[in-house]
Every structure is written in C-alpha cells, then in structure tokens.
Design a protein around this motif. Sequence first.
Motif, PDB file in Angstrom:
ATOM      1  N   ASN A 115       0.869  -1.074  -0.039  1.00 11.33           N
ATOM      2  CA  ASN A 115      -0.083   0.133  -0.065  1.00 11.33           C
ATOM      3  C   ASN A 115       0.940   1.113   0.031  1.00 11.33           C
ATOM      4  O   ASN A 115       2.340   1.182   0.029  1.00 11.33           O
ATOM      5  CB  ASN A 115      -1.062  -0.150   1.293  1.00 11.33           C
ATOM      6  N   PRO A 116       0.422   2.591  -0.413  1.00 11.44           N
ATOM      7  CA  PRO A 116       1.099   3.577  -0.470  1.00 11.44           C
ATOM      8  C   PRO A 116       2.044   3.967   1.050  1.00 11.44           C
ATOM      9  O   PRO A 116       3.228   4.525   0.843  1.00 11.44           O
ATOM     10  CB  PRO A 116       0.187   4.789  -0.601  1.00 11.44           C
ATOM     11  N   ALA A 117       1.513   3.362   2.040  1.00 10.15           N
ATOM     12  CA  ALA A 117       2.358   3.796   3.267  1.00 10.15           C
ATOM     13  C   ALA A 117       3.588   2.729   3.302  1.00 10.15           C
ATOM     14  O   ALA A 117       4.658   3.187   3.999  1.00 10.15           O
ATOM     15  CB  ALA A 117       1.532   3.574   4.388  1.00 10.15           C
ATOM     16  N   GLN A 118       3.629   1.656   2.580  1.00  5.32           N
ATOM     17  CA  GLN A 118       4.743   0.791   2.747  1.00  5.32           C
ATOM     18  C   GLN A 118       5.781   1.019   1.242  1.00  5.32           C
ATOM     19  O   GLN A 118       6.637   0.245   1.149  1.00  5.32           O
ATOM     20  CB  GLN A 118       4.335  -0.553   2.603  1.00  5.32           C
ATOM     21  N   GLU A 119       5.343   1.773   0.519  1.00  2.00           N
ATOM     22  CA  GLU A 119       6.178   2.037  -0.709  1.00  2.00           C
ATOM     23  C   GLU A 119       7.487   2.477  -0.229  1.00  2.00           C
ATOM     24  O   GLU A 119       7.479   3.468   0.416  1.00  2.00           O
ATOM     25  CB  GLU A 119       5.184   3.029  -1.541  1.00  2.00           C
ATOM     26  N   LEU A 120       8.557   1.894  -1.025  1.00  2.00           N
ATOM     27  CA  LEU A 120       9.811   2.515  -0.973  1.00  2.00           C
ATOM     28  C   LEU A 120      10.354   3.196  -2.229  1.00  2.00           C
ATOM     29  O   LEU A 120       9.988   2.915  -3.207  1.00  2.00           O
ATOM     30  CB  LEU A 120      10.609   1.331  -0.804  1.00  2.00           C
TER      31      LEU A 120
ATOM     32  N   ALA B 233      14.253   9.930   7.242  1.00  2.00           N
ATOM     33  CA  ALA B 233      14.409   8.547   7.370  1.00  2.00           C
ATOM     34  C   ALA B 233      14.613   7.450   5.998  1.00  2.00           C
ATOM     35  O   ALA B 233      13.968   7.585   5.034  1.00  2.00           O
ATOM     36  CB  ALA B 233      13.250   7.757   8.339  1.00  2.00           C
ATOM     37  N   SER B 234      15.383   6.565   6.257  1.00  2.00           N
ATOM     38  CA  SER B 234      15.699   5.713   5.076  1.00  2.00           C
ATOM     39  C   SER B 234      16.191   4.089   5.837  1.00  2.00           C
ATOM     40  O   SER B 234      16.324   4.230   6.728  1.00  2.00           O
ATOM     41  CB  SER B 234      16.698   6.178   4.134  1.00  2.00           C
ATOM     42  N   ILE B 235      16.116   3.041   4.813  1.00  2.00           N
ATOM     43  CA  ILE B 235      16.564   1.871   5.361  1.00  2.00           C
ATOM     44  C   ILE B 235      17.607   1.698   3.966  1.00  2.00           C
ATOM     45  O   ILE B 235      17.561   2.073   2.908  1.00  2.00           O
ATOM     46  CB  ILE B 235      15.643   0.928   4.910  1.00  2.00           C
TER      47      ILE B 235
ATOM     48  N   ILE C 180      13.883   4.970   0.713  1.00  2.00           N
ATOM     49  CA  ILE C 180      13.074   6.083   1.691  1.00  2.00           C
ATOM     50  C   ILE C 180      11.523   5.626   1.610  1.00  2.00           C
ATOM     51  O   ILE C 180      10.800   5.609   0.545  1.00  2.00           O
ATOM     52  CB  ILE C 180      13.258   7.567   1.312  1.00  2.00           C
ATOM     53  N   PRO C 181      11.270   5.356   2.879  1.00  2.00           N
ATOM     54  CA  PRO C 181       9.872   4.834   2.701  1.00  2.00           C
ATOM     55  C   PRO C 181       8.770   6.244   2.454  1.00  2.00           C
ATOM     56  O   PRO C 181       9.191   7.124   2.890  1.00  2.00           O
ATOM     57  CB  PRO C 181       9.329   4.474   4.324  1.00  2.00           C
ATOM     58  N   ALA C 182       7.745   5.839   1.783  1.00  2.00           N
ATOM     59  CA  ALA C 182       6.738   7.083   1.538  1.00  2.00           C
ATOM     60  C   ALA C 182       6.530   8.057   2.635  1.00  2.00           C
ATOM     61  O   ALA C 182       6.237   9.081   2.566  1.00  2.00           O
ATOM     62  CB  ALA C 182       5.709   6.725   0.337  1.00  2.00           C
ATOM     63  N   HIS C 183       6.041   7.019   3.514  1.00  2.00           N
ATOM     64  CA  HIS C 183       5.619   7.895   4.864  1.00  2.00           C
ATOM     65  C   HIS C 183       6.560   8.544   5.327  1.00  2.00           C
ATOM     66  O   HIS C 183       6.323   9.688   5.946  1.00  2.00           O
ATOM     67  CB  HIS C 183       5.044   6.735   5.806  1.00  2.00           C
ATOM     68  N   ALA C 184       7.836   8.322   5.377  1.00  2.00           N
ATOM     69  CA  ALA C 184       9.020   9.018   5.805  1.00  2.00           C
ATOM     70  C   ALA C 184       9.079  10.449   5.163  1.00  2.00           C
ATOM     71  O   ALA C 184       9.284  11.400   5.795  1.00  2.00           O
ATOM     72  CB  ALA C 184      10.113   8.406   5.898  1.00  2.00           C
ATOM     73  N   LEU C 185       8.882  10.559   3.614  1.00  2.00           N
ATOM     74  CA  LEU C 185       8.786  11.671   3.003  1.00  2.00           C
ATOM     75  C   LEU C 185       7.701  12.355   3.420  1.00  2.00           C
ATOM     76  O   LEU C 185       7.951  13.621   3.411  1.00  2.00           O
ATOM     77  CB  LEU C 185       8.879  11.114   1.551  1.00  2.00           C
ATOM     78  N   SER C 186       6.636  11.762   3.647  1.00  2.00           N
ATOM     79  CA  SER C 186       5.529  12.788   4.051  1.00  2.00           C
ATOM     80  C   SER C 186       5.567  13.411   5.295  1.00  2.00           C
ATOM     81  O   SER C 186       5.403  14.317   5.638  1.00  2.00           O
ATOM     82  CB  SER C 186       4.147  11.633   4.116  1.00  2.00           C
ATOM     83  N   ASP C 187       6.141  12.545   6.368  1.00  2.00           N
ATOM     84  CA  ASP C 187       6.513  12.935   7.648  1.00  2.00           C
ATOM     85  C   ASP C 187       7.369  14.048   7.644  1.00  2.00           C
ATOM     86  O   ASP C 187       7.248  15.069   8.308  1.00  2.00           O
ATOM     87  CB  ASP C 187       6.930  11.762   8.546  1.00  2.00           C
ATOM     88  N   PHE C 188       8.369  13.851   6.778  1.00  2.00           N
ATOM     89  CA  PHE C 188       9.547  14.993   6.529  1.00  2.00           C
ATOM     90  C   PHE C 188       8.762  16.372   6.229  1.00  2.00           C
ATOM     91  O   PHE C 188       8.913  17.306   6.878  1.00  2.00           O
ATOM     92  CB  PHE C 188      10.519  14.566   5.692  1.00  2.00           C
ATOM     93  N   ILE C 189       8.073  16.306   5.168  1.00  2.00           N
ATOM     94  CA  ILE C 189       7.233  17.476   4.578  1.00  2.00           C
ATOM     95  C   ILE C 189       6.112  18.024   5.744  1.00  2.00           C
ATOM     96  O   ILE C 189       6.154  19.225   5.961  1.00  2.00           O
ATOM     97  CB  ILE C 189       6.638  17.001   3.447  1.00  2.00           C
ATOM     98  N   ARG C 190       5.550  17.081   6.448  1.00  2.00           N
ATOM     99  CA  ARG C 190       4.791  17.734   7.513  1.00  2.00           C
ATOM    100  C   ARG C 190       5.460  18.443   8.536  1.00  2.00           C
ATOM    101  O   ARG C 190       5.141  19.547   8.867  1.00  2.00           O
ATOM    102  CB  ARG C 190       3.792  16.556   7.951  1.00  2.00           C
ATOM    103  N   THR C 191       6.532  17.640   8.974  1.00  2.00           N
ATOM    104  CA  THR C 191       7.416  18.322  10.045  1.00  2.00           C
ATOM    105  C   THR C 191       7.948  19.660   9.596  1.00  2.00           C
ATOM    106  O   THR C 191       7.802  20.770  10.425  1.00  2.00           O
ATOM    107  CB  THR C 191       8.408  17.486  10.312  1.00  2.00           C
ATOM    108  N   ARG C 192       8.414  19.895   8.476  1.00  2.00           N
ATOM    109  CA  ARG C 192       8.823  20.967   7.952  1.00  2.00           C
ATOM    110  C   ARG C 192       7.489  21.964   7.527  1.00  2.00           C
ATOM    111  O   ARG C 192       8.030  23.492   8.163  1.00  2.00           O
ATOM    112  CB  ARG C 192       9.590  20.943   6.392  1.00  2.00           C
ATOM    113  N   LEU C 193       6.538  21.650   7.441  1.00  2.00           N
ATOM    114  CA  LEU C 193       5.372  22.783   7.191  1.00  2.00           C
ATOM    115  C   LEU C 193       5.198  23.059   8.602  1.00  2.00           C
ATOM    116  O   LEU C 193       4.610  24.405   8.666  1.00  2.00           O
ATOM    117  CB  LEU C 193       4.475  21.970   6.592  1.00  2.00           C
ATOM    118  N   ASP C 194       5.082  22.270   9.506  1.00  2.00           N
ATOM    119  CA  ASP C 194       4.909  22.567  11.035  1.00  2.00           C
ATOM    120  C   ASP C 194       5.981  23.841  11.411  1.00  2.00           C
ATOM    121  O   ASP C 194       5.537  24.426  12.236  1.00  2.00           O
ATOM    122  CB  ASP C 194       4.676  21.317  12.145  1.00  2.00           C
ATOM    123  N   GLN C 195       7.064  23.229  11.092  1.00  2.00           N
ATOM    124  CA  GLN C 195       8.157  24.337  11.689  1.00  2.00           C
ATOM    125  C   GLN C 195       7.933  25.534  11.184  1.00  2.00           C
ATOM    126  O   GLN C 195       8.322  26.758  11.712  1.00  2.00           O
ATOM    127  CB  GLN C 195       9.563  23.631  11.407  1.00  2.00           C
TER     128      GLN C 195
END
Length: 74
Positions: free
Chosen positions: A14-19, A46-48, A56-71
């Motif tokens: 699923n998209p959350a598991q996409e690398l 984050a990466s493996i 890079i897990p797709a959710h890690a990229l989303s989390d990174f973007i979300r964190t930067r937007l919050d900052q």
Amino acid sequence: MATSPATALQPAMNPAQELLTVPQVMASLQLGRSAVYDLLRTRQLASITLGRARRIPAHALSDFIRTRLDQEAA
C-alpha cells in the motif's frame, strides 16, 4: 477467486509501505542529490539500506514534509 502465481508471490504494497529511490525523492522535493543525501545523513529523512541501495519509505517523506510545514508555521 483464484490469484495468479505471480500475484501470490508479490506482497501487497500500500502507499504507506512504498519504498522510494533517492532520484524519486529528488524529483518530489525538487532538490539535488547531495541535498537529499544530507537529509539522510543528518537523519532528518528516514531511510533503510538494502544491500548497497538506499530506500526511503513514502511515509517518511510525508512525515518530513509535514514536520517542515509545522516548523514553518510556528
């Protein structure tokens, strides 16, 4: 409903598991290769590692973007 042998061997992704590869992340963020590797090195993104390949897990990229937007909003 029967599944084909090829389908049965492939895990359901699923998209959350996409690398993603580094070039895919480069395109998504519109950054250069060294900038993406700097984000990975500093663990901002984050990466493996699979063998010699970075993924890079797709959710890690989303989390990174979300964190930067919050900052930026703070």
